[in-house]
Scaffold this motif. Structure first.
Motif, mmCIF file in Angstrom:
data_model
loop_
_atom_site.group_PDB
_atom_site.id
_atom_site.type_symbol
_atom_site.label_atom_id
_atom_site.label_comp_id
_atom_site.label_asym_id
_atom_site.label_seq_id
_atom_site.Cartn_x
_atom_site.Cartn_y
_atom_site.Cartn_z
ATOM 1 N N LYS A 99 -7.370 56.674 21.105
ATOM 2 C CA LYS A 99 -6.629 57.633 20.286
ATOM 3 C C LYS A 99 -5.347 57.024 19.718
ATOM 4 N N GLY A 100 -4.918 55.885 20.262
ATOM 5 C CA GLY A 100 -3.695 55.244 19.794
ATOM 6 C C GLY A 100 -3.865 54.608 18.429
ATOM 7 N N ARG A 101 -2.777 54.055 17.920
ATOM 8 C CA ARG A 101 -2.799 53.505 16.557
ATOM 9 C C ARG A 101 -3.763 52.340 16.430
ATOM 10 N N MET A 102 -3.717 51.401 17.372
ATOM 11 C CA MET A 102 -4.658 50.284 17.330
ATOM 12 C C MET A 102 -6.061 50.738 17.717
ATOM 13 N N GLY A 103 -6.146 51.673 18.654
ATOM 14 C CA GLY A 103 -7.451 52.162 19.078
ATOM 15 C C GLY A 103 -8.212 52.839 17.955
ATOM 16 N N ARG A 104 -7.521 53.629 17.166
ATOM 17 C CA ARG A 104 -8.168 54.315 16.035
ATOM 18 C C ARG A 104 -8.747 53.300 15.042
ATOM 19 N N LEU A 136 -22.298 45.948 15.912
ATOM 20 C CA LEU A 136 -21.600 46.584 17.021
ATOM 21 C C LEU A 136 -21.972 48.064 17.106
ATOM 22 N N GLU A 137 -21.909 48.608 18.317
ATOM 23 C CA GLU A 137 -22.190 50.019 18.540
ATOM 24 C C GLU A 137 -21.123 50.613 19.458
ATOM 25 N N LEU A 138 -20.466 51.654 19.005
ATOM 26 C CA LEU A 138 -19.486 52.355 19.841
ATOM 27 C C LEU A 138 -20.230 53.257 20.815
ATOM 28 N N VAL A 139 -20.047 53.014 22.112
ATOM 29 C CA VAL A 139 -20.744 53.820 23.126
ATOM 30 C C VAL A 139 -19.783 54.617 24.000
ATOM 31 N N GLY A 140 -18.477 54.330 23.889
ATOM 32 C CA GLY A 140 -17.525 55.061 24.699
ATOM 33 C C GLY A 140 -16.118 54.933 24.168
ATOM 34 N N ALA A 141 -15.298 55.935 24.457
ATOM 35 C CA ALA A 141 -13.894 55.942 24.049
ATOM 36 C C ALA A 141 -13.077 56.596 25.154
ATOM 37 N N VAL A 142 -11.986 55.956 25.528
ATOM 38 C CA VAL A 142 -11.165 56.448 26.638
ATOM 39 C C VAL A 142 -9.748 56.729 26.147
ATOM 40 N N ASP A 143 -9.222 57.880 26.538
ATOM 41 C CA ASP A 143 -7.823 58.223 26.340
ATOM 42 C C ASP A 143 -7.400 59.099 27.505
ATOM 43 N N ARG A 144 -6.248 58.823 28.070
ATOM 44 C CA ARG A 144 -5.841 59.523 29.288
ATOM 45 C C ARG A 144 -5.604 61.011 29.062
ATOM 46 N N THR A 145 -5.455 61.450 27.806
ATOM 47 C CA THR A 145 -5.168 62.859 27.521
ATOM 48 C C THR A 145 -6.393 63.650 27.088
ATOM 49 N N LEU A 146 -7.540 62.989 26.961
ATOM 50 C CA LEU A 146 -8.728 63.664 26.419
ATOM 51 C C LEU A 146 -9.936 63.461 27.317
ATOM 52 N N ASP A 147 -10.747 64.502 27.447
ATOM 53 C CA ASP A 147 -11.977 64.376 28.221
ATOM 54 C C ASP A 147 -13.004 65.383 27.712
#
Length: 267
Positions: free
Chosen positions: A13-18, A30-41
């Motif tokens: 969710k951060g600037r570089m992460g986005r 490439l295939e996006l299979v997961g995304a982690v952010d400490r504020t979202l679930d």
């Protein structure tokens, strides 16, 4: 058709992460299979980031995400406080870390290198993913052979936590390999304000600027008899880092051990 490389983004969710999420989604290998952010679930990546990420949802648990999604690569753009634990978890589960967060010690990098080799996987730690920044560092190391008096001014946004930047430290390391250690400036100089002359590594001075409006910028200034030479790189936006991130996600599949510095994949 070869299978796609499965990627999880930590700090998505951060600037570089986005930017990283969008770059992965655009790349056919490439295939996006997961995304982690400490504020979202349990919420849709597509809804939060405004991209088409299919059914991928955010998680606030790194370990759970690595176990459930079984990625090939973990890209980490978090903070020094949590990055080290994320690397340990990735290696533990046989996932290749690609890390843009800085602030680790040479001893920690060596330990991760050994751990990666024991698991038979590769890893990449890159102080800077911008191709132009790598060229700046390469040119600076060459210039230092002829103009050994050098100082660095690096300028970043005011939310950056570490100083000097990893790019500045890496640049100084490369320069130190090209010149003998030496003192610079007048031997009797003194600071009327502490820190005015910046930090020092092997006689070289480095100055860190933190202001809103900057992204990532560095100038390496050389001085000689009757002349100066400035080598400067500017990242105007975070998209500048994405070709290097994408390259690292692909090249890390070919290595065993931790690669420190994207230049080792390019040159």
């Amino acid at each position: 058709m070869a299978e796609k490389i499965r990627v999880v983004v930590i700090g998505a969710k951060g600037r570089m992460g986005r930017e990283t999420v969008q770059a992965i989604l655009k790349d056919e290998e490439l295939e996006l299979v997961g995304a982690v952010d400490r504020t979202l679930d349990g919420v849709s990546v597509s809804d939060v980031l405004g991209v088409d990420a299919g059914s991928v949802q955010f998680s606030n648990d790194v370990e759970k995400t690595l176990v459930e999604t079984k990625p090939d690569v973990m890209v980490d753009f978090t903070t020094p406080a949590v990055m080290k634990g994320n690397i340990d978890k990735a290696i533990q589960f046989g996932v290749r870390p690609v890390v843009g967060t800085t602030g680790m010690t040479p001893e920690e990098i060596a330990a991760w290198d050994q751990a990666c080799k024991e698991r038979g996987i590769g890893g990449v730690i890159a102080p800077n993913f911008a191709i132009g920044a790598l060229l700046m560092m390469r040119f600076a190391a060459e210039a230092a052979r002829f103009l050994p008096h050098v100082e660095i001014i690096e300028m970043h946004h005011d939310q950056k936590l570490d100083a000097p930047s990893g790019t500045a430290i890496k640049t100084l390391e490369l320069i130190s390999q090209a010149r003998e250690q030496m003192g610079q400036g007048h031997p009797n100089e003194h600071e009327s304000i502490a820190g005015a002359r910046g930090g020092e590594i092997e006689g070289m001075r480095v100055h860190s600027v933190r202001l809103p409006g900057y992204v990532a910028h560095q100038q390496v200034i050389f001085g000689g008899l009757g002349q100066t030479l400035t080598i400067r790189h500017d990242s105007i936006n975070r998209e500048s880092f994405m070709p290097g991130v994408v390259l690292s996600c692909k090249e890390v599949m070919k290595y065993e051990g931790m690669v420190y510095g994207l230049e080792n994949l390019l040159f």
